[in-house]
Structure formats: C-alpha cells, structure tokens
Design an enzyme around this catalytic site. Structure first.
Site, short mmCIF file in Angstrom:
data_model
loop_
_atom_site.label_atom_id
_atom_site.label_comp_id
_atom_site.label_asym_id
_atom_site.label_seq_id
_atom_site.Cartn_x
_atom_site.Cartn_y
_atom_site.Cartn_z
N ARG A 54 -61.78 -72.42 -27.64
CA ARG A 54 -61.03 -73.47 -27.57
C ARG A 54 -61.12 -74.26 -26.46
NH1 ARG A 54 -56.38 -73.23 -24.76
NH2 ARG A 54 -56.67 -70.75 -24.68
N HIS B 4 -50.06 -63.29 -7.01
CA HIS B 4 -48.99 -63.31 -6.38
C HIS B 4 -47.81 -62.61 -7.34
CE1 HIS B 4 -45.92 -67.16 -6.74
NE2 HIS B 4 -46.20 -66.57 -4.92
N ARG C 227 -41.98 -42.66 -34.24
CA ARG C 227 -43.50 -43.59 -33.53
C ARG C 227 -43.36 -45.43 -34.26
NH1 ARG C 227 -45.16 -39.04 -36.14
NH2 ARG C 227 -44.81 -39.62 -38.54
N CYS D 29 -51.43 -63.83 -26.78
CA CYS D 29 -52.03 -63.05 -25.58
C CYS D 29 -51.43 -61.78 -25.76
CB CYS D 29 -53.04 -63.77 -24.65
SG CYS D 29 -53.23 -65.54 -24.84
N ARG E 200 -54.66 -59.15 -27.55
CA ARG E 200 -55.90 -60.21 -28.41
C ARG E 200 -56.44 -60.94 -27.65
NH1 ARG E 200 -55.65 -65.52 -28.78
NH2 ARG E 200 -53.71 -66.50 -28.36
N HIS F 285 -62.42 -61.22 -22.11
CA HIS F 285 -63.54 -62.06 -21.16
C HIS F 285 -64.15 -62.60 -19.60
CE1 HIS F 285 -60.33 -64.40 -23.50
NE2 HIS F 285 -60.42 -64.77 -22.35
N ALA G 204 -58.70 -72.16 -17.48
CA ALA G 204 -58.81 -73.03 -18.46
C ALA G 204 -57.35 -73.56 -19.78
CB ALA G 204 -59.95 -71.61 -19.28
#
Length: 264
Positions: free
Chosen positions: A21, A51, A126, A146, A166, A207, A263
């Site tokens: 993206r 930090h 559960r 995320c 994700r 990544h 990014a």
C-alpha cells in the site's frame, strides 16, 4: 530475543518480494508464530533500543477507549501522528473497538471489561476473545487494525494470551507489539489474581520493508542481552486505573537505537 531474530532471519532467507500500500515494497513470509514464557523475563527486543515510554502510553490510551492522538502527543508519543486528521482523530480504531465495539443492531460492547469479568467467572472458557476487526467500521478508520484479535487462556493458575496479527512490520512494529501484548497480559493477570503464562504471537503477513533490510542485518550481528523484569503497582485493582507511573521496567539493557523510516 532469539524468537524475534529467528523471524527476521526467516524473512531474509525465505521472503517473497511483494508490492504494498505504501509503495515502499516488502519481502514477506506468510504465517509465523513466536512463543514467549513471560515468567522468564519481559520480552523486549535488546538488539536495538526500544522506546518503552511509547509502548506503555499507547496501551493505556487503547485501554481508555480514546481515539484522538492528543493524549499521546501530550506525553511525547508521536507514533500515530501520520494517520491522524487535522483534529487529531483516527476514527474508531483500537480503543473504540476494545471498549465500545458496535454491532449491526447498534449495541455496544466493552470487550475489555467483558473479558476480564469472564476470566473471573469462567476461566476455562474458550471464548475469552477481544476483536478490533469490525468490518462495518473499517472504512471509518484511519488505519485498519494490524493486531486485530487476541485470546486469553487460563491453566494451572496462569494466564496466557495469543495475538493474531494480520500484518507485521517486523523491524519497526513487531517489537512494539510483542512488548505491548506482553504488558497487557501481565496487567490482566494482575487484576484477575493469576500468574502469567505464555504470550503467543501469530502473524499472517510478516514482512520487512525493503528500506529496513540493512538495519535488520545489523541487528542480526548483535548478541541479545538478558531480558528485563516488569513490576506493576500491587495496589492497582482495576485495569482502567493503571497510570504510567504504576508500570516499571527494571534492568533493561540494549544495544544502541537503529533508525528506520515508517512506511505510511
């Protein structure tokens, strides 16, 4: 932490180049899991300086239900600035979903309060799950979550937590995520009268941005240092009453900071 360095090495060895993206480009693997025994020390990356002030304030901000960056800025934390609008708002991001998840019928659920109550009522459940992924509100968020779902598990008087993420920015974001959810697990264990067990971190798209490759290679040349300890104020009884000064990291030693561009 060997678990984190192993992830970095795996991405360097096996990663597939993908567009993203932001236009930066990544090398990526799909499906990676790390496990940290929280009784062995607090899992903070030591091969570069973290930090911790930002990590603590961000988690307290999430737990408050706030979605405006004003609190973060007032405490010298700038990690969300790039995504905020001119008023500092981010839309219904993590804090909103954790504390007031809105369903299709308009009913809101305080998931944090619910899961703490349920751990006390029914520790073998559960269904001890909190989700930040609300499809009906994704288009209103400055950035879709995320780290989107976590589950607690109680066994032998110990509380464990598994996070599903994700998308993991492995150089900049993942070390923060590990420390943040380890801290959250300690805090929930504290207010439910449990010891800590494991933190399990499962990442979908793990990544490295292509402009972080050299920084990661530098980290891999560094020997990890002993893990620090976490100390929480024993007088705090509600997770919503924790303040910054109630949380202390003791004995954190690290290699020097390594700069990397975010990014956006």
């Amino acid at each position: 932490m060997k678990q984190y360095l192993d992830l970095c090495q795996r991405i360097l060895d096996e990663g597939v180049i993908k567009e993203d993206r932001t236009g930066t480009g990544t090398t990526s693997v799909f499906g990676h899991q790390m496990r940290f025994d929280l009784s062995e020390g607090f899992p903070m990356v030591t091969t570069k300086k973290l930090h911790m002030k930002s990590i603590i304030h961000e988690l307290l901000w999430f737990l408050s239900g706030d979605t405006n960056v004003r609190y973060l800025q007032e405490n010298g934390v700038r990690i969300w600035n790039e995504w905020a609008d001119e008023n500092g708002d981010l839309g219904p991001v993590y804090g909103s979903q954790w504390r007031s998840f809105t369903g299709r019928d308009g009913k809101t659920v305080d998931q944090i309060q619910w899961v703490i109550d349920e751990i006390k009522r029914n520790p073998d459940s559960r269904r001890l799950i909190v989700s930040a992924w609300n499809p009906a509100e994704l288009d209103k968020m400055a950035l879709p979550p995320c780290h989107l779902l976590f589950q607690f598990y109680v066994a032998n008087g110990k509380l464990s937590c598994q996070l599903y993420q994700r998308s993991g920015d492995t150089f900049l974001g993942v070390p923060f995520n590990i420390a943040s959810y380890a801290l959250l697990t300690h805090m929930v264990a504290h207010v439910t009268g449990l010891e800590v067990g494991d933190f399990v971190h499962t990442i979908g798209d793990a990544h490295l941005y292509l402009n972080h490759i050299e920084q990661v290679k530098l980290q891999l040349t560094r020997e990890p240092k002993p893990l620090p300890k976490l100390v929480l104020n024993p007088d705090v009884t509600s997770i919503f009453d924790f303040k910054y000064e109630d949380i202390e990291i003791v004995g954190y030693e690290s290699h020097p900071h390594i700069k990397g561009e975010v990014a956006v």
